[in-house]
Write an enzyme that holds these catalytic residues in place. Structure first.
Site, PDB file in Angstrom:
ATOM      1  N   ASP A 121      74.896  89.373  -8.720  1.00  0.00           N
ATOM      2  CA  ASP A 121      74.886  90.100  -7.449  1.00  0.00           C
ATOM      3  C   ASP A 121      74.333  89.124  -6.407  1.00  0.00           C
ATOM      4  OD1 ASP A 121      74.185  91.788  -5.313  1.00  0.00           O
ATOM      5  OD2 ASP A 121      73.853  93.509  -6.610  1.00  0.00           O
ATOM      6  N   GLU A 147      79.208  98.679  -3.719  1.00  0.00           N
ATOM      7  CA  GLU A 147      78.080  98.671  -4.652  1.00  0.00           C
ATOM      8  C   GLU A 147      76.850  99.257  -3.995  1.00  0.00           C
ATOM      9  OE1 GLU A 147      74.449  96.803  -6.597  1.00  0.00           O
ATOM     10  OE2 GLU A 147      75.120  96.814  -4.514  1.00  0.00           O
ATOM     11  N   GLU A 148      76.685  98.975  -2.694  1.00  0.00           N
ATOM     12  CA  GLU A 148      75.452  99.370  -2.015  1.00  0.00           C
ATOM     13  C   GLU A 148      75.282 100.888  -1.964  1.00  0.00           C
ATOM     14  OE1 GLU A 148      73.251  97.415  -1.741  1.00  0.00           O
ATOM     15  OE2 GLU A 148      73.932  95.407  -1.188  1.00  0.00           O
ATOM     16  N   HIS A 198      68.378  93.796   2.353  1.00  0.00           N
ATOM     17  CA  HIS A 198      69.013  94.951   3.017  1.00  0.00           C
ATOM     18  C   HIS A 198      68.699  95.065   4.512  1.00  0.00           C
ATOM     19  CE1 HIS A 198      70.040  97.460  -0.841  1.00  0.00           C
ATOM     20  NE2 HIS A 198      70.438  96.208  -0.927  1.00  0.00           N
ATOM     21  N   HIS A 204      79.682  92.106  -6.455  1.00  0.00           N
ATOM     22  CA  HIS A 204      80.208  92.974  -5.399  1.00  0.00           C
ATOM     23  C   HIS A 204      80.361  92.205  -4.100  1.00  0.00           C
ATOM     24  CE1 HIS A 204      76.545  94.239  -2.973  1.00  0.00           C
ATOM     25  NE2 HIS A 204      75.914  93.924  -4.079  1.00  0.00           N
TER      26      HIS A 204
END
Lengths: 699, 699
Positions: B426, B397-398, B508, B350
């Site tokens: 990923d 994707e997140e 993140h 992604h």
């Protein structure tokens, strides 16, 4: 048991009834005469080795037919009743098995399942009239010899007694109950008496009566069958396939649900039902009091003086039955393909019968056995199909397509990946006139095959010419009344279903015998031969053509017509634009694919050209896969096992379309616009999936 | 935007931060030096045309790596935050698109969907302590420059305020609530504070808190990430893919459900949740009264004096967010196969990131871009893969694997018919040590690839040697945390997922930047290069090997081990015999297939041999199809979109197996023996379907 491989020789008799024998000998004489004088009936030794010329091959196939042989097969198959799960049915199994084995095809095997079948042990119906007289009805077909024939019953009807006054409900449709309501008649707490209609299956008639509060259901047939004195057996199970292994194959040793599991019990009616002879029904009808039957019911044998009840007669119906796990047996014979052994063309017919099964289903079985014989001759002459051909003889169709359904459930993944088409013949011959249903991409190959076969009732015409002149259309296969259902509705395999004769009076009665066949439906077995010709030819063409003769433009046009019908029904209430856009796209892709197919067909092709072989295979795979696009894993709401969103059974009896069952149901139940829209979107996406499959790749 | 096709030339800069530039230049210098002196870094003109020798080809591929180029890609990709659906994310899209377009592959296109995404508009958390002081917390990551970075939030958390006393719930697992119950603490009407655990996703933590009656959830990370001052963003949506087009592709103009449709609303939590910094969490923790935390909670930063609340502090959390339909953009680049263009090997990663995305996901993106560059060089040298290769860059994707899931939903039929494998990366590099998950038939090809690639941290070893020496096992892919989920769990495509580094502190957070990467995880981009080597090599091998290198014996062994684990867990309560029998059969078929593959590999083969080509294709198709057998159209109970019965997410947080999710759920919920048996049967039948697919045909 004899294996008649040639026109006349080798047919054995096992004490057939005298009349049968006499007629049969006459047929044989006529057939032999016919065979010897008919230029098409080439004996095997005349086969040319040049079988790679497809037209020659097809002519060879057609010329190898033999009326007398088919007749002898049918005679052997119908010697005694062979209800699925009973001992006599094993004789029929063995006959078919031994036949295929003797042909030395590449493989012949019995595929066994266990399934819950249902038989009657004791049945009685008595009526007590207002004058206090009581009649116990005779519940058997009015036929001279019916030894070994099962008493007329409804398989999977619950055991028990129901007693009450009777209400005549016409055909037992929702609108009939509405008409009764108008005249203030309720069926709650009563038995209902229904005459067999054209549209609803007996299971649905029982289901509706159940929802109306009836205690039991009696169904009679007022048309020819009833008039003959025959009584129509049948299943009232909901859904198809073995009820204790719903959705999965009923293999021996596999998971079986118990009878009190909701997934099983909801498959059966809650109230008992029985078929009744016309004679007995009219005794009850004559005794009914109450209001006069609604005007719109007056047709056939229902006159203006008919009253609907209740009152003046009390009927007691008692039935004891048993549900038993039984072994059932499919036979699958294989002719391995030479170049694409992993692509399959499947011919199927069921073998089990309610009674003797001369029409249903063994007219089809005898045609299948003859196709096997003729394919075997072609193989001896040097032919080998490009793709693999399977010849399948299904068991327990009469109980709810069980043999074929279990097989489809067992092989659904491999079917999806490798089945080109399923060609079904159940009642090959029930009368005159050719009829067929097909998924639309097979329309043109079907018509092409019809052009090659002589009309059995007029030697100056082909079947195609008669078919056209009679304005017969190819039907669409939404009905669930024969073994194509699992293949098409659950596995998305392009399918054809064919039969001679639109209707026949001895359906599911003890009159469905070899005698009846040669007296009424096909004395010289010409129609059997024509059906065998069409069916086998379709098998050869679909197995042999390097580029599959699938016509998706025809499918696109049919979808367009379906869309128009939905649009009309909706009267602008909900937009069908998503469907229109998806069909337009499908149509474009279909045209591209047709061009591509045309080019590949014309392309010079050496056997050693890997690239051309790969291209053809790739195109074929796309055409094969496209039908799978119409499947939706959620299935039809209320009938979730049925995954095909274009053709399949509506869950609602009042649905008004014989396609797009989800949309039809949503409209019939007056669902919210949102629900109708959602169903339109589901079909839209199904068509989009089919387009993508047809196009291939991910762009 | 520049297109760096060679080692150093052509890299452009667009006002990067000064520190970044400085470090980057150093990296470039080092990398250039390395490239020039490293024997493997062969420039394009040295490519041999003899690319049909597969070993030569693989060496050529490996030698074409370039650390500096990968570094430049990563630098360009991570210049600014590029959260899906935001304007800056279009720059990243264009960068990737232009890159693939410049390589002149056979096709490069943007595939657009519309999806419901979720963003914060206003967030605040205030705490009022027992001394009546009030603190409004700073909710941003503690990072010097975070302009354009989205405030830490939980996507799809409902808007609203929640106020209450706080209960510390450890990791928010069911057993934690049971421990609280033991000491008489209820969370009903309170906010809960949870520290991030190892096992449950944040969505499940919120879901459990909701069922316990909590009003809101605050989650913090006490490990490195939290210690650094970073705050972990993430989604709390249930299930994956666009929530308003559940089960179907969210194409522009397609059906979208409304937010109040139950099928949509059940995808979102009912109570608000937020991530909190460690600092802020510890302020709250320090102020809690009530009982002491259970002994078993004492670990990490939770000491013996910790109290669980409630009381002494009242927290108000307020969040306003907006859910918006946004365009999302996948990029799909195609390298058409020469001999089997209709078979696909798919590489995917992604592109969207919560912040700068240097680790997650653009370490993978930069590796993918470099693979594209290197494949393009191979193509120029005369190579063309046997099968088609797709290079995919997924969006959103997140938010819940949305870009890949919509694509899988759009193409599920064609994927099932033609996808050989999906290879996901990923976070290519988050630290040291190679890790991989795979469906077991890909174990051996994965290990073979690892043997060809140099360990990035020890030039004397291959990745395979290090992997083995570290006793790392290939994981099984039941987790739902990256884009392989749709491919494997919904479409049944054999999949691999790979990454360097087991865990990383800046996950993140706003710290996940190019700077952090070159300082901490991969200063010289050796690990990126190694990952690109393994990933690209797997693509080449799976696309080129005439006989697919699938090992189903490995799958059978793995299933056997899973069976043993189930058996142990059940302690004889329910028999696993059906599984045993099915696995035994699967194992036998796997051995037959292995023999067949060996023979076909060894068979002399001319390019013009149609028969051998057909046989290989046929065997390959069976091996490709077998994984589809594990799919069940009913899916996992409670998570019906997930169709894979061997690998997939359990619906119950307390499930104890990372395979057979249906069985695991039935055991975890103390279901009746009948339900457990039924789940065992469902897996049994899935294995039987896989056996049948592997075997082919209908016998």
């Amino acid at each position: 048991m004899s294996q008649p491989l040639t026109t006349v020789a080798g047919i054995s008799f096992r004490q057939p009834p005298p009349l049968c024998s006499f007629l049969f000998i006459i047929v044989l004489l006529v057939a032999t005469f016919y065979t010897l004088h008919h230029p098409d009936a080439t004996p095997p030794h005349l086969f040319s080795p040049n079988t790679h010329n497809s037209l020659t091959l097809r002519r060879l196939f057609l010329s190898s037919a033999s009326n007398a042989t088919v007749s002898s097969y049918l005679h052997s198959l119908t010697r005694h009743p062979h209800l699925a799960g009973t001992k006599p049915s094993l004789d029929t199994l063995n006959y078919v098995l031994t036949h295929f084995q003797s042909l030395r095809l590449d493989d012949t095997r019995v595929v066994e399942y266990e399934a819950l079948l249902s038989y009657p042990t004791h049945i009685s119906v008595t009526a007590r009239f207002s004058n206090n007289t009581t009649v116990e009805f005779d519940l058997n077909d009015d036929v001279s010899s019916s030894s070994g024939v099962v008493t007329p019953y409804h398989a999977y009807s619950p055991s028990g007694s129901a007693q009450g006054t009777v209400v005549f409900v016409n055909r037992g449709e929702e609108r009939d109950y509405r008409a009764l309501e108008v005249i203030g008649v309720s069926v709650r707490g009563c038995l209902v008496l229904a005459r067999k209609g054209e549209t609803l299956g007996r299971g649905v008639v029982v289901k509706i009566a159940e929802t109306k509060g009836a205690l039991g259901v009696l169904i009679y047939d007022e048309k020819d069958g009833g008039a003959l004195g025959g009584i129509e057996r049948g299943t009232v199970m909901r859904g198809i396939g073995d009820p204790v292994s719903p959705g999965w194959p009923g293999v021996v040793g596999g998971e079986k649900l118990s009878l009190d599991d909701d997934r099983v019990s909801r498959r059966f009616p809650k109230i008992p039902s029985l078929p009744l002879s016309l004679h007995n029904a009219e005794i009850i009808l004559a005794s009914l009091g109450g209001a006069r039957a609604p005007v719109e019911w007056r047709s056939g044998r229902v006159g203006s003086s008919q009253r609907v009840g209740p009152g003046r007669v009390v009927v007691n119906m008692t039935l004891q039955g048993e549900m038993k796990m039984k072994k059932i047996h499919n036979v699958v014979a294989t002719i391995r393909g030479s170049e694409e052994p992993d692509r399959y063309v499947i011919l199927g017919n069921h073998r089990d019968a309610w009674t003797y099964g001369a029409v249903d289903p063994n007219s089809g079985t005898s045609a299948l056995l003859d196709i096997g014989r003729r394919f075997s001759l072609l193989l001896e002459s040097g032919w080998r199909p490009r793709r693999t051909i399977l010849l399948c003889s299904w068991d327990a169709e009469e109980f709810g397509m069980i043999g074929s359904t279990e097989w489809v459930e067992e092989h659904v993944l491999n079917l999806g990946a490798s089945a080109v088409a399923y060609l079904n013949v159940d009642c090959a011959v029930q009368g005159s006139g050719f009829f067929a249903g097909a998924t639309p991409q097979l329309d043109s190959v079907l018509v092409d095959a019809l052009k090659l076969v002589q009309d059995p009732d007029d030697v100056t015409l082909t079947v195609e010419e008669t078919f056209k002149s009679q304005n017969n259309n190819i039907e669409r296969l939404s009905r669930v009344d024969s073994d194509f259902s699992g293949f098409l509705h659950h596995a998305g395999i392009p399918s054809i279903d064919m039969y001679y004769g639109a209707d026949y009076p001895v359906y599911h009665t003890a009159f469905d015998s070899y005698d009846w066949m040669i007296r009424n439906a096909d004395p010289l077995f010409h129609r059997h031969v024509a059906m065998g010709g069409i069916w086998g030819l379709l098998g050869i063409i679909l197995a042999d053509e390097p580029v599959l003769p699938f016509d998706y433009i025809s499918y696109a046009e049919q979808l367009q017509a379906h869309r128009d019908a939905v649009s009309k029904l909706l009267e602008g209430k909900v937009s069908v634009d998503p469907l229109s856009v998806a069909i337009q796209e499908f149509s474009l892709v279909a045209k591209e694919v047709a061009d591509e197919a045309k080019k590949l067909k014309e392309q010079a092709y050496s056997k050693y050209d890997v690239a051309v072989a790969a291209k053809r295979r790739e195109l074929n795979d796309r055409m094969m896969l496209a039908e799978r696009g119409f499947l939706d894993s959620e299935g039809i709401k209320g009938k979730e096992w049925f995954k095909h969103l274009v053709y399949g059974p509506a869950a609602e009896p009042e649905s008004k379309l014989c396609f797009f069952p989800g949309i039809a149901d949503a409209i019939a139940t007056n669902s919210s616009d949102g629900s109708i829209k959602h169903e339109i979107w589901r079909v839209t996406r199904a068509i989009q999936r089919a387009s993508k499959a047809l196009k291939g790749g991910f762009t």
